[in-house]
Design a protein around this motif. Sequence first.
Motif, PDB file in Angstrom:
ATOM      1  N   SER A  11      10.686  10.793   3.056  1.00 34.80           N
ATOM      2  CA  SER A  11      10.970  10.651   1.629  1.00 34.80           C
ATOM      3  C   SER A  11       9.778  10.025   0.934  1.00 34.80           C
ATOM      4  O   SER A  11       9.145   9.108   1.472  1.00 34.80           O
ATOM      5  CB  SER A  11      12.203   9.771   1.427  1.00 34.80           C
ATOM      6  OG  SER A  11      13.351  10.382   1.984  1.00 34.80           O
ATOM      7  N   VAL A  12       9.490  10.523  -0.252  1.00 35.91           N
ATOM      8  CA  VAL A  12       8.348  10.022  -1.002  1.00 35.91           C
ATOM      9  C   VAL A  12       8.662  10.127  -2.486  1.00 35.91           C
ATOM     10  O   VAL A  12       9.440  11.006  -2.908  1.00 35.91           O
ATOM     11  CB  VAL A  12       7.077  10.826  -0.642  1.00 35.91           C
ATOM     12  CG1 VAL A  12       7.215  12.291  -1.050  1.00 35.91           C
ATOM     13  CG2 VAL A  12       5.823  10.215  -1.234  1.00 35.91           C
ATOM     14  N   GLN A  13       8.098   9.254  -3.278  1.00 37.72           N
ATOM     15  CA  GLN A  13       8.276   9.307  -4.725  1.00 37.72           C
ATOM     16  C   GLN A  13       7.486  10.486  -5.301  1.00 37.72           C
ATOM     17  O   GLN A  13       6.438  10.877  -4.760  1.00 37.72           O
ATOM     18  CB  GLN A  13       7.788   8.026  -5.372  1.00 37.72           C
ATOM     19  CG  GLN A  13       8.630   6.792  -5.067  1.00 37.72           C
ATOM     20  CD  GLN A  13      10.012   6.891  -5.696  1.00 37.72           C
ATOM     21  OE1 GLN A  13      11.021   6.702  -5.044  1.00 37.72           O
ATOM     22  NE2 GLN A  13      10.046   7.174  -6.993  1.00 37.72           N
ATOM     23  N   ALA A  14       7.997  11.025  -6.390  1.00 40.57           N
ATOM     24  CA  ALA A  14       7.276  12.094  -7.075  1.00 40.57           C
ATOM     25  C   ALA A  14       5.872  11.619  -7.421  1.00 40.57           C
ATOM     26  O   ALA A  14       5.675  10.473  -7.839  1.00 40.57           O
ATOM     27  CB  ALA A  14       8.025  12.516  -8.333  1.00 40.57           C
ATOM     28  N   GLY A  15       4.911  12.507  -7.213  1.00 42.89           N
ATOM     29  CA  GLY A  15       3.512  12.158  -7.423  1.00 42.89           C
ATOM     30  C   GLY A  15       2.814  11.693  -6.164  1.00 42.89           C
ATOM     31  O   GLY A  15       1.585  11.566  -6.139  1.00 42.89           O
ATOM     32  N   GLY A  16       3.595  11.433  -5.136  1.00 43.12           N
ATOM     33  CA  GLY A  16       3.030  10.937  -3.893  1.00 43.12           C
ATOM     34  C   GLY A  16       2.556  12.050  -2.970  1.00 43.12           C
ATOM     35  O   GLY A  16       2.520  13.224  -3.346  1.00 43.12           O
ATOM     36  N   SER A  17       2.197  11.655  -1.754  1.00 41.99           N
ATOM     37  CA  SER A  17       1.626  12.578  -0.779  1.00 41.99           C
ATOM     38  C   SER A  17       2.303  12.432   0.573  1.00 41.99           C
ATOM     39  O   SER A  17       2.826  11.373   0.910  1.00 41.99           O
ATOM     40  CB  SER A  17       0.123  12.305  -0.608  1.00 41.99           C
ATOM     41  OG  SER A  17      -0.578  12.480  -1.816  1.00 41.99           O
ATOM     42  N   ASP A  86      -0.075  16.934  -1.748  1.00 41.49           N
ATOM     43  CA  ASP A  86      -0.366  15.930  -2.776  1.00 41.49           C
ATOM     44  C   ASP A  86       0.378  16.261  -4.059  1.00 41.49           C
ATOM     45  O   ASP A  86       0.835  17.383  -4.257  1.00 41.49           O
ATOM     46  CB  ASP A  86      -1.882  15.876  -3.049  1.00 41.49           C
ATOM     47  CG  ASP A  86      -2.675  15.470  -1.823  1.00 41.49           C
ATOM     48  OD1 ASP A  86      -3.740  16.087  -1.570  1.00 41.49           O
ATOM     49  OD2 ASP A  86      -2.250  14.550  -1.121  1.00 41.49           O
ATOM     50  N   THR A  87       0.480  15.257  -4.924  1.00 41.57           N
ATOM     51  CA  THR A  87       1.133  15.425  -6.221  1.00 41.57           C
ATOM     52  C   THR A  87       2.492  16.111  -6.059  1.00 41.57           C
ATOM     53  O   THR A  87       2.806  17.105  -6.707  1.00 41.57           O
ATOM     54  CB  THR A  87       0.245  16.232  -7.186  1.00 41.57           C
ATOM     55  OG1 THR A  87      -1.120  15.856  -7.047  1.00 41.57           O
ATOM     56  CG2 THR A  87       0.659  15.974  -8.639  1.00 41.57           C
ATOM     57  N   LEU A  88       3.278  15.574  -5.162  1.00 39.83           N
ATOM     58  CA  LEU A  88       4.579  16.177  -4.853  1.00 39.83           C
ATOM     59  C   LEU A  88       5.539  16.052  -6.039  1.00 39.83           C
ATOM     60  O   LEU A  88       5.521  15.064  -6.788  1.00 39.83           O
ATOM     61  CB  LEU A  88       5.182  15.519  -3.623  1.00 39.83           C
ATOM     62  CG  LEU A  88       4.527  15.944  -2.298  1.00 39.83           C
ATOM     63  CD1 LEU A  88       4.811  14.937  -1.200  1.00 39.83           C
ATOM     64  CD2 LEU A  88       4.995  17.329  -1.894  1.00 39.83           C
ATOM     65  N   GLN A 116      12.224  17.602   7.424  1.00 33.93           N
ATOM     66  CA  GLN A 116      12.741  17.422   6.072  1.00 33.93           C
ATOM     67  C   GLN A 116      11.736  16.652   5.207  1.00 33.93           C
ATOM     68  O   GLN A 116      11.226  15.603   5.606  1.00 33.93           O
ATOM     69  CB  GLN A 116      14.065  16.658   6.096  1.00 33.93           C
ATOM     70  CG  GLN A 116      14.640  16.327   4.734  1.00 33.93           C
ATOM     71  CD  GLN A 116      15.148  17.549   4.001  1.00 33.93           C
ATOM     72  OE1 GLN A 116      15.878  18.360   4.561  1.00 33.93           O
ATOM     73  NE2 GLN A 116      14.786  17.673   2.718  1.00 33.93           N
ATOM     74  N   VAL A 117      11.483  17.193   4.029  1.00 33.36           N
ATOM     75  CA  VAL A 117      10.680  16.503   3.019  1.00 33.36           C
ATOM     76  C   VAL A 117      11.560  16.312   1.795  1.00 33.36           C
ATOM     77  O   VAL A 117      12.121  17.277   1.258  1.00 33.36           O
ATOM     78  CB  VAL A 117       9.421  17.312   2.645  1.00 33.36           C
ATOM     79  CG1 VAL A 117       8.724  16.687   1.436  1.00 33.36           C
ATOM     80  CG2 VAL A 117       8.473  17.389   3.826  1.00 33.36           C
ATOM     81  N   THR A 118      11.705  15.072   1.370  1.00 35.99           N
ATOM     82  CA  THR A 118      12.507  14.754   0.191  1.00 35.99           C
ATOM     83  C   THR A 118      11.634  14.029  -0.817  1.00 35.99           C
ATOM     84  O   THR A 118      11.046  12.986  -0.489  1.00 35.99           O
ATOM     85  CB  THR A 118      13.710  13.880   0.559  1.00 35.99           C
ATOM     86  OG1 THR A 118      14.509  14.562   1.533  1.00 35.99           O
ATOM     87  CG2 THR A 118      14.565  13.589  -0.673  1.00 35.99           C
ATOM     88  N   VAL A 119      11.541  14.593  -2.007  1.00 32.75           N
ATOM     89  CA  VAL A 119      10.743  13.979  -3.068  1.00 32.75           C
ATOM     90  C   VAL A 119      11.695  13.383  -4.085  1.00 32.75           C
ATOM     91  O   VAL A 119      12.538  14.091  -4.656  1.00 32.75           O
ATOM     92  CB  VAL A 119       9.803  14.995  -3.725  1.00 32.75           C
ATOM     93  CG1 VAL A 119       8.929  14.310  -4.765  1.00 32.75           C
ATOM     94  CG2 VAL A 119       8.931  15.685  -2.672  1.00 32.75           C
ATOM     95  N   LEU A 120      11.572  12.101  -4.312  1.00 33.54           N
ATOM     96  CA  LEU A 120      12.476  11.350  -5.178  1.00 33.54           C
ATOM     97  C   LEU A 120      11.912  11.257  -6.584  1.00 33.54           C
ATOM     98  O   LEU A 120      10.719  11.043  -6.774  1.00 33.54           O
ATOM     99  CB  LEU A 120      12.683   9.951  -4.601  1.00 33.54           C
ATOM    100  CG  LEU A 120      13.142   9.913  -3.139  1.00 33.54           C
ATOM    101  CD1 LEU A 120      13.080   8.496  -2.617  1.00 33.54           C
ATOM    102  CD2 LEU A 120      14.537  10.487  -3.017  1.00 33.54           C
ATOM    103  N   SER A 121      12.804  11.388  -7.568  1.00 40.64           N
ATOM    104  CA  SER A 121      12.339  11.314  -8.967  1.00 40.64           C
ATOM    105  C   SER A 121      12.249   9.875  -9.440  1.00 40.64           C
ATOM    106  O   SER A 121      12.760   8.953  -8.786  1.00 40.64           O
ATOM    107  CB  SER A 121      13.292  12.102  -9.858  1.00 40.64           C
ATOM    108  OG  SER A 121      14.591  11.574  -9.759  1.00 40.64           O
TER     109      SER A 121
END
Length: 121
Positions: A11-17, A86-88, A116-121
Motif C-alpha cells: 500500500s502506498v499513498q497517491a503520488g508515491g512509488s 512512480d507517481t502512482l 497486490q498494489v493498493t494506492v490510497l487517496s
Amino acid sequence: QVRLVESGGGSVQAGGSLKLSCIYSGYISSRCVMGWYRRAPEKEREERELVSEIASDGTATYAENVKGRFTISQDNTTKALYLQMDTLTTEDTAVYYCSAGCKWKTYTEYWGQGTQVTVLS
C-alpha cells in the motif's frame, strides 16, 4: 519448468512509488517476451491488461496510461524482471502479474501468482 515469483507489492499513498520484482527460474530464452499485467479490483480474473513488456533486445513498450510513470527493466544475470512505478494514482490499484510469453513450437504463456498494489487517496 518456468516459474515466476513476484514481490514488492503493498500500500502506498497517491503520488508515491513502488518497485515490483519478479524472479524467474527455468528456461527463458530470447524467444520469450517478459512483461507485467494487472487486474483491477472490479475486473474478472481473465481481464488482465498489459502494463508493460520488454523484448529480449531490451525494447520496452508501455500502456498509454502508465507511460512516463512506469519503467520496466530486466536483469538476465540474476533472472529478474522489475517494474518501477512512480507517481502512482488510485487507478493503479490492482493485482500485478509477471508474465513470460514464449514462442516455442507452440506459443506458451507463464504467469506468476500476482502481487497486490493498493494506492490510497
